[in-house]
Write a protein that holds these residues in place. Structure first.
Motif, PDB file in Angstrom:
ATOM      1  N   TYR A  82       0.811  -1.202   0.000  1.00  0.00           N
ATOM      2  CA  TYR A  82       0.000   0.000   0.000  1.00  0.00           C
ATOM      3  C   TYR A  82       0.857   1.271   0.000  1.00  0.00           C
ATOM      4  O   TYR A  82       0.574   2.231  -0.715  1.00  0.00           O
ATOM      5  N   ASN A  84       4.042   1.598  -1.011  1.00  0.00           N
ATOM      6  CA  ASN A  84       4.989   1.730  -2.117  1.00  0.00           C
ATOM      7  C   ASN A  84       4.372   1.623  -3.502  1.00  0.00           C
ATOM      8  O   ASN A  84       5.048   1.922  -4.497  1.00  0.00           O
ATOM      9  N   LEU A  85       3.122   1.216  -3.595  1.00  0.00           N
ATOM     10  CA  LEU A  85       2.526   0.948  -4.898  1.00  0.00           C
ATOM     11  C   LEU A  85       2.530   2.174  -5.806  1.00  0.00           C
ATOM     12  O   LEU A  85       2.897   2.082  -6.985  1.00  0.00           O
ATOM     13  N   ASP A  86       2.169   3.328  -5.302  1.00  0.00           N
ATOM     14  CA  ASP A  86       2.086   4.512  -6.165  1.00  0.00           C
ATOM     15  C   ASP A  86       3.442   4.929  -6.721  1.00  0.00           C
ATOM     16  O   ASP A  86       3.577   5.245  -7.906  1.00  0.00           O
ATOM     17  N   ARG A  87       4.466   4.903  -5.896  1.00  0.00           N
ATOM     18  CA  ARG A  87       5.802   5.290  -6.368  1.00  0.00           C
ATOM     19  C   ARG A  87       6.339   4.295  -7.387  1.00  0.00           C
ATOM     20  O   ARG A  87       6.965   4.677  -8.376  1.00  0.00           O
ATOM     21  N   LEU A  89       4.529   2.311  -9.315  1.00  0.00           N
ATOM     22  CA  LEU A  89       3.768   2.474 -10.558  1.00  0.00           C
ATOM     23  C   LEU A  89       4.317   3.649 -11.359  1.00  0.00           C
ATOM     24  O   LEU A  89       4.404   3.592 -12.592  1.00  0.00           O
ATOM     25  N   LEU A  90       4.688   4.694 -10.666  1.00  0.00           N
ATOM     26  CA  LEU A  90       5.271   5.856 -11.333  1.00  0.00           C
ATOM     27  C   LEU A  90       6.573   5.466 -12.041  1.00  0.00           C
ATOM     28  O   LEU A  90       6.829   5.910 -13.163  1.00  0.00           O
TER      29      LEU A  90
END
Length: 162
Positions: A82, A84-87, A89-90
């Motif tokens: 949760y 680290n997923l956004d970074r 994905l970036l």
């Protein structure tokens, strides 16, 4: 977290991305986002990125836990995903967009080279057309000069023919 612990945990993530980057580049070439299919391919890449990033994070968590001493439980694994997923994905999308930018630049350069070759061919054909126009005039002028010299100076006309 100490500096060394942070460095090791980030280095492990970087090495995992170094291993995954060729796969992302292959996916970018295989499923190119273009004007005619950008919605469908963007959705495809979104789901591919979710899957790939989730797998990389699942691989990275035991390494991270062993470096930092974090417990390996479902709760901590979910928390790690949760957070680290956004970074991550970036990172996937940045690699994807860089690949597309390089591809479009290369296509642009190929188009410029083709246009330059076509311009060169056009200039050469124009030059050939001018030469074809000049050669008959030169031949006509030479024959006319020889003809004019025949009545006045026969020996000079022979030299001119030679």
């Amino acid at each position: 977290m100490s500096y060394l612990t942070g460095l090791l945990s980030q280095a492990s993530a970087c090495y995992l991305w170094a291993l995954a980057t060729p796969l992302v580049l292959w996916l970018a070439r295989r499923y190119r986002i273009e004007r005619r299919n950008w919605v469908r391919r963007s959705l495809l890449h979104f789901f591919l990125s979710l899957g790939l990033v989730s797998v990389i994070l699942l691989i990275n968590y035991p390494i991270f836990a062993s470096i930092t001493g974090a417990p390996i439980t479902r709760f901590w694994l979910f928390r790690f995903l949760y957070v680290n997923l956004d970074r991550w994905l970036l990172i996937y999308w940045v690699i994807l967009m860089i690949s597309h930018a390089i591809n479009y630049y290369n296509n642009y350069r190929k188009g410029e080279l083709k246009a330059s070759e076509l311009r060169t061919q056009l200039v050469q054909s124009q030059l050939e057309a001018l030469k074809m126009q000049v050669h008959p005039h030169f031949l006509f002028n030479t024959l006319h000069s020889i003809s004019a010299m025949l009545s006045k100076d026969t020996e000079g006309a022979r030299k001119m023919i030679v």
